[in-house]
Design a protein around this motif. Structure first.
Motif, PDB file in Angstrom:
ATOM      1  N   GLU A  16       0.877  -1.098  -0.119  1.00  0.00           N
ATOM      2  CA  GLU A  16       0.010   0.104  -0.104  1.00  0.00           C
ATOM      3  C   GLU A  16       0.965   1.289   0.087  1.00  0.00           C
ATOM      4  N   THR A  47      -1.612   3.464  -2.488  1.00  0.00           N
ATOM      5  CA  THR A  47      -2.895   3.316  -2.292  1.00  0.00           C
ATOM      6  C   THR A  47      -3.369   3.679  -0.507  1.00  0.00           C
ATOM      7  N   ILE A  48      -2.011   3.582   0.155  1.00  0.00           N
ATOM      8  CA  ILE A  48      -2.404   3.801   1.444  1.00  0.00           C
ATOM      9  C   ILE A  48      -3.164   5.230   1.665  1.00  0.00           C
ATOM     10  N   TYR A  77      -5.247  -0.046  -6.814  1.00  0.00           N
ATOM     11  CA  TYR A  77      -5.009  -1.616  -6.850  1.00  0.00           C
ATOM     12  C   TYR A  77      -4.932  -2.007  -8.264  1.00  0.00           C
TER      13      TYR A  77
END
Ligand SMILES: Nc1ncnc2c1ncn2[C@@H]1O[C@H](COP(=O)(O)OP(=O)(O)O)[C@@H](O)[C@H]1O
Ligand SMILES: [Mg+2]
Lengths: 259, 313
Positions: A95, A100-101, B86
């Motif tokens: 992440e 994406t964190i 993602y």
């Protein structure tokens, strides 16, 4: 709760879309089959020996299914030691690497929900791994009637042991952007926790010995394997887990500060 | 809608932003303009609730980011500098996950994903794996992520970076389209971007705000041959009023005087060269013309100037 589930679900999907899940599952099932076979062979050998002895010394009771499960599940605990860092290595490091964190930490989700979501995902995968060991264990039930008590406590022990070690792995994965480093460091820590009681021998003070022996993660499994439920072992694993989860939570907080 | 007050962020040793204050009105598009390392990302991360400030406050719709983080985050759609994708997920799967953690009610999720995908024109790649998409599509998926749940405030960190001109145009049109119903803060280090999309510009450099104005004003004040500096000998008030009365002249400012010679700044209408007219007027009135210089500075030059001024001091 919905947030946690969403994270768990995504993480589980991620396991199964990456090769890791399949590699881990395959290796694990293969190894567990292999070890089961060799333990089976060993125990059968012992059984033969004791039959020979019985002819001379009179019959003695021998719990062969119990010996098999105990031997098998103890071996599993060592294999899992190698597998668990692989389950947790990417949970935060990936992440961080992908950025994406930033999505997770700016969504209307609390840090605790993020930590728990990740953790439960790893736990869920771990439970799947444990369930695969029911294939050989199932054979035992098919061909004999092992005492279920020790088997259940052994599984409970493995689960608690997994919770503690994966929480440690989760914490380590917050510290780096590189999942390989996360895996190696988690593995290192787990090894230390496994082998501390070896160092205990070289310590002079008896208190030091006691502490080091206490810290050894595998020692606490023995009683579970023998079918003994003892609160002190349960507390040991649970507190290890809680400490590691707390550290994970704090690490996320400091990650925010450092940006 | 957004009030930023005295925002300061110190990293370990470094001051990333210092006493940054500005406001964004409802429905406005605010451009955050500054060179790399100016502190744009830092400011936006603080507004979006990713990181806490060292000092100062941010309020979004009346809620303090630090005291009511979840209330603020519910109102913000945030596109980080690197779109938080993602890569192993499909576009639709990803947006579904985002909808879940943003608290979109279960029964509305399908509709919301559909709406957003249409909005950013990614419906055709709904079932593709994100890793396999082009840069332009990825950026739009990132933007779509920010739009999920239709938050009233959008924080977009360099939304057009790395896109080709056509994609840049599309994204800008989209952002303009979103304004009105949404309050938008977007950052960029490219000048035309703010001119084309923003109602107001905050220029930031090395952590400090250098200017806040409308792009029209900045352009008007600063751009091109339409601004002329003159040094004239004669009666200042009369000169001012006569120059102002000339066709094509919009405004005249006195910049100071020295030995009976006055320096003026004359702003003319865009795209009109008024220099010869100015010279004629001065001569016809019998004043002395000492200097007449067109300021051939584009906003871009000025921007450079604004942001390097401190260095020269
Ligand atoms: N995590 C960090 N740790 C230390 N310094 C940082 C960090 N993030 C940014 N900085 C520094 O803070 C300043 C502002 O950075 P940033 O907000 O990313 O600027 P911009 O987005 O305008 O390019 C830069 O000098 C950068 O080096
Ligand atoms: Mg930036």
């Amino acid at each position: 709760m919905r947030n946690i589930l969403a994270i768990v679900e995504r993480e589980l999907r991620a396991y199964f879309t990456s090769p890791i899940a399949y590699v881990v599952l395959t290796i694990f099932v293969f190894l567990s089959g292999l070890f089961f076979r060799s333990i089976l062979a060993q125990v059968l050998q012992m059984g033969l020996m004791s039959q020979l002895q019985a002819q001379q010394l009179g019959p003695r009771a021998m719990d062969m299914p119990g010996m098999i499960t105990r031997g098998f599940l103890s071996t599993m605990s060592v294999i899992l030691l190698f597998v668990m860092p692989m389950l947790t290595m990417g949970l935060f490091s990936e992440e961080k690497k992908r950025g994406t964190i930033e999505l997770l930490l700016t969504s209307p989700v609390t840090d605790l929900q993020v930590v728990l979501g990740k953790f439960f995902a790893a736990v869920a995968f771990f439970v799947i791994l444990l369930l695969t060991t029911w294939i050989p264990t199932g054979f035992l039930y098919w061909y004999s009637s092992p005492a279920s008590g020790p088997i259940l406590t052994a599984y409970l022990g493995l689960l608690l042991y997994g919770l503690a070690l994966m929480a440690i792995g989760l914490f380590i994965s917050t510290l780096t952007e590189n999942q390989i480093i996360a895996a190696v460091v988690s593995f290192g820590i787990v090894m230390v926790l496994w082998l501390v009681d070896v160092f205990a021998n070289s310590v002079d003070s008896s208190n030091g010995k006691a502490v080091l022996t206490y810290l050894s993660v595998l020692n606490h499994l023995d009683d579970f394997m023998k079918g003994v439920l003892s609160t002190s072992h349960i507390i040991f694993y649970l507190s290890l887990m809680l400490i590691a989860l707390f550290l994970t939570y704090r690490s996320i907080d400091s990650l925010r500060w450092r940006g | 809608m957004i009030t930023v007050e005295n925002l300061t962020k110190r990293y370990a040793a470094k001051m990333a932003i210092e006493s940054v204050s500005f406001q964004v009105e409802k429905g406005e598009i605010l451009g955050f303009l500054g060179p790399n390392g100016a502190g744009k990302t830092t400011t936006m991360r603080i507004i979006a609730g990713f990181m806490p400030a060292s000092d100062g406050t941010v309020r979004v719709d009346g809620f303090d980011v630090f005291e009511n983080p979840l209330d603020v985050r519910r109102r913000i759609g945030y596109l980080p500098e690197n779109p938080p994708l993602y890569l192993e997920m499909t576009v639709a799967g990803y947006l579904r996950f985002v909808a879940k953690i943003k608290g979109v009610p279960k029964e509305k999720i399908d509709l919301e994903i559909k709406r957003v995908m249409e909005r950013v024109s990614i419906t055709d790649v709904a079932d593709r794996i994100i890793a396999k998409l082009s840069k332009g599509y990825k950026q739009r998926v990132g933007l779509g992520q920010a739009l999920i749940g239709d938050p009233p405030v959008l924080i977009l960190d360099e939304p057009t970076i790395g896109l080709d001109p056509k994609q840049i145009h599309e994204v800008r049109e989209l952002i303009k389209d979103l304004a009105g119903n949404h309050t938008v803060v977007l950052s960029t280090h490219i000048l035309p971007e703010v001119e084309q999309t923003c109602n107001r510009v905050v220029i930031i450099d090395r952590g400090k705000i250098v200017a806040i104005d409308t792009p029209q004003n900045l352009r008007f004040q600063l751009q091109g041959a339409e601004r002329v500096f003159m040094e004239i000998q004669g009666p200042a008030p009369e000169i001012t009023s006569k120059l102002k009365a000339m066709p094509g002249v919009i405004d005249v400012h006195t910049l100071g005087s020295n030995d009976g010679r006055h320096r003026f700044q004359v702003d003319g209408e865009l795209k009109k060269d008024i220099r010869s007219d100015l010279a004629r007027t001065v001569v016809q009135n019998g004043w002395g013309l000492y200097e007449l210089q067109s300021v051939t500075m584009s906003l871009e030059d000025i921007f450079l100037k604004l942001t390097t001024a401190e260095e020269r001091e």
